[in-house]
Motif scaffolding. Structure first.
Motif, PDB file in Angstrom:
ATOM      1  N   MET A 164       0.829  -1.202   0.000  1.00 51.83           N
ATOM      2  CA  MET A 164       0.000   0.000   0.000  1.00 51.83           C
ATOM      3  C   MET A 164       0.868   1.259   0.000  1.00 51.83           C
ATOM      4  SD  MET A 164      -2.995   1.090   2.667  1.00 51.83           S
ATOM      5  CE  MET A 164      -1.827   1.275   4.021  1.00 51.83           C
ATOM      6  N   LEU A 165       1.972   1.208   0.752  1.00 49.13           N
ATOM      7  CA  LEU A 165       2.869   2.364   0.804  1.00 49.13           C
ATOM      8  C   LEU A 165       3.503   2.623  -0.562  1.00 49.13           C
ATOM      9  CD1 LEU A 165       4.570   1.766   4.247  1.00 49.13           C
ATOM     10  CD2 LEU A 165       3.152   3.714   3.624  1.00 49.13           C
ATOM     11  N   LEU A 257      10.507   2.803   4.509  1.00 42.32           N
ATOM     12  CA  LEU A 257      10.214   3.231   5.876  1.00 42.32           C
ATOM     13  C   LEU A 257      10.398   4.735   6.055  1.00 42.32           C
ATOM     14  CD1 LEU A 257       9.469   2.154   8.713  1.00 42.32           C
ATOM     15  CD2 LEU A 257      11.912   2.099   9.216  1.00 42.32           C
ATOM     16  N   LEU A 258      11.399   5.306   5.401  1.00 47.28           N
ATOM     17  CA  LEU A 258      11.710   6.724   5.568  1.00 47.28           C
ATOM     18  C   LEU A 258      10.996   7.607   4.550  1.00 47.28           C
ATOM     19  CD1 LEU A 258      15.575   6.440   6.160  1.00 47.28           C
ATOM     20  CD2 LEU A 258      13.746   6.395   7.863  1.00 47.28           C
ATOM     21  N   LEU A 259      10.756   7.074   3.361  1.00 40.62           N
ATOM     22  CA  LEU A 259      10.216   7.900   2.292  1.00 40.62           C
ATOM     23  C   LEU A 259       8.859   8.524   2.613  1.00 40.62           C
ATOM     24  CD1 LEU A 259      10.684   8.892  -0.638  1.00 40.62           C
ATOM     25  CD2 LEU A 259       9.219   7.004  -1.352  1.00 40.62           C
ATOM     26  N   PRO A 260       7.908   7.812   3.248  1.00 46.81           N
ATOM     27  CA  PRO A 260       6.620   8.451   3.532  1.00 46.81           C
ATOM     28  C   PRO A 260       6.741   9.735   4.349  1.00 46.81           C
ATOM     29  CG  PRO A 260       6.438   6.088   3.839  1.00 46.81           C
ATOM     30  CD  PRO A 260       7.898   6.378   3.618  1.00 46.81           C
ATOM     31  N   THR A 312       0.945   8.043   9.640  1.00 43.13           N
ATOM     32  CA  THR A 312       0.156   7.025  10.342  1.00 43.13           C
ATOM     33  C   THR A 312       0.605   5.622   9.966  1.00 43.13           C
ATOM     34  OG1 THR A 312      -1.755   8.504  10.401  1.00 43.13           O
ATOM     35  CG2 THR A 312      -2.174   6.168  10.761  1.00 43.13           C
ATOM     36  N   ASN A 313       0.820   5.387   8.677  1.00 41.95           N
ATOM     37  CA  ASN A 313       1.277   4.074   8.224  1.00 41.95           C
ATOM     38  C   ASN A 313       2.689   3.769   8.719  1.00 41.95           C
ATOM     39  OD1 ASN A 313      -1.085   3.512   6.857  1.00 41.95           O
ATOM     40  ND2 ASN A 313      -0.371   4.397   4.939  1.00 41.95           N
ATOM     41  N   THR A 314       3.530   4.786   8.754  1.00 38.63           N
ATOM     42  CA  THR A 314       4.891   4.590   9.253  1.00 38.63           C
ATOM     43  C   THR A 314       4.873   4.212  10.730  1.00 38.63           C
ATOM     44  OG1 THR A 314       5.766   6.161   7.643  1.00 38.63           O
ATOM     45  CG2 THR A 314       7.142   5.667   9.554  1.00 38.63           C
ATOM     46  N   LYS A 315       4.024   4.881  11.505  1.00 32.85           N
ATOM     47  CA  LYS A 315       3.893   4.530  12.921  1.00 32.85           C
ATOM     48  C   LYS A 315       3.465   3.074  13.081  1.00 32.85           C
ATOM     49  CE  LYS A 315       2.711   9.101  14.782  1.00 32.85           C
ATOM     50  NZ  LYS A 315       1.637   9.916  15.408  1.00 32.85           N
TER      51      LYS A 315
END
Length: 347
Positions: A164-165, A257-260, A312-315
């Motif tokens: 999804m990311l 992980l970092l890009l969002p 939110t997705n990263t969290k």
């Protein structure tokens, strides 16, 4: 992988060794300890008891417990246990009375009086012991399978969130980047070639980074490419500064992980007419990573203290993959800008 292949053989070997040990104790403990010669009916009886215990163990573990206790229905299990105890006592009484086993053992051991009981304590003890161990073993297996299933669901969910990311990177980003590159071909052929190469490298990373982990170096390079293309599209009102070291000590890290966090800054921290600023910093000390993104905060933008869907997705991913190895803070900084700071331990 190899451990999973040999695990069934390991369990089978442990079971065989356990039954051999119990059989050795049942058959040879008394003769070796008391240094006596026991009658044939004793050996036959011990073999019969061992055989019955094996049947009780596996029928209880494989059939009864899964259909009763595991389904929160203990009454049938208790009834089963009582029936097994009663059946074992009936078999013991029938065999000992027909073979006069107790009297023969009394003579061998030199006991003057030995009243043959209707209730065999020895058989009762073994029956309860086997029932207890088999029930515990079945419950332990059930809990292990449930834990593995839960872990598998979390892994599948994590991979779905990664997909999804990847899809979350706005498709218009690539379309607009191509338009920018096309326009650049009229003014600077070399820069347009470099930009096209950067875009193809990003698309290749998105297509083939399907593994559970990538490397910090690859993740940082992908982020640099993203920033480079965003600079190509940026207007004169946007100032982008980066502090990303050229030399990075490589560690495994989950992809995207970092890009969002970076994409979130460009999505919510850029205004069409007002002056905008984005600062991206990456620092590393051994296996500890400190990543910070700060952008101009606009009251009417969709950026809130929640930081948008990217944050939110990263969290969520950090909670699943690095539960005790990270801290993530996001909110309005004292300077009035929106700040996201991540501390992450990668070892």
């Amino acid at each position: 992988m190899a451990s999973n292949i040999f695990r069934p053989y390991l369990f089978t070997g442990l079971h065989i060794l356990s039954w051999l040990l119990l059989g050795f104790i049942m058959l040879f403990y008394i003769p070796l300890t008391w240094n006596v010669v026991l009658p044939t009916v004793f050996w036959i009886w011990q073999i019969i008891v061992l055989f019955l215990l094996i049947i009780v163990f596996y029928s209880n573990a494989r059939i009864i417990v899964p259909k009763t206790i595991i389904k929160d229905n203990t009454s049938p299990f208790l009834l089963w246990a009582l029936l097994i105890v009663f059946a074992m006592q009936i078999i013991a009484f029938f065999y000992t009375s027909q073979t006069d086993l107790h009297s023969k053992i009394r003579l061998v051991l030199g006991l003057k009086k030995y009243k043959s009981p209707y209730f065999d304590n020895y058989v009762l003890m073994l029956t309860l012991l086997v029932l207890g161990i088999s029930t515990s073993w079945a419950m332990l297996q059930h809990w292990q399978k449930a834990a593995q299933h839960k872990q598998k669901l979390e892994q599948d969910k994590t991979m779905a969130e990664l997909a999804m990311l990847k899809a979350q990177i706005n498709p218009h980003f690539f379309f607009n980047s191509l338009n920018s590159i096309y326009s650049l071909t009229y003014t600077d052929i070399e820069d347009s070639r470099n930009a096209l190469h950067t875009l193809s490298r990003m698309m290749r990373y998105l297509l083939y980074s399907t593994e559970e982990t990538t490397t910090l170096l690859k993740e940082a390079d992908f982020m640099k490419d993203f920033i480079a293309l965003m600079k190509l599209r940026a207007n004169s009102k946007l100032t982008i500064t980066t502090d990303i070291p050229q030399k990075i000590h490589d560690y495994p890290i989950v992809p995207m992980l970092l890009l969002p966090l970076v994409e979130n800054a460009f999505k919510h921290g850029v205004h069409a007419t007002d002056k905008s600023e984005i600062h991206i910093s990456l620092r590393q000390k051994d296996s500890t990573l400190e990543f910070e993104v700060e952008n101009t905060y606009f009251e009417k933008s969709s950026t809130t203290n929640e930081g948008g869907i990217g944050l939110t997705n990263t969290k969520r991913r950090l909670h699943l993959i690095y539960p005790d190895k990270h801290t993530l803070k996001a909110g309005i900084a004292p300077n009035g800008k929106y700040n996201v700071k991540l501390h992450l331990t990668l070892d």
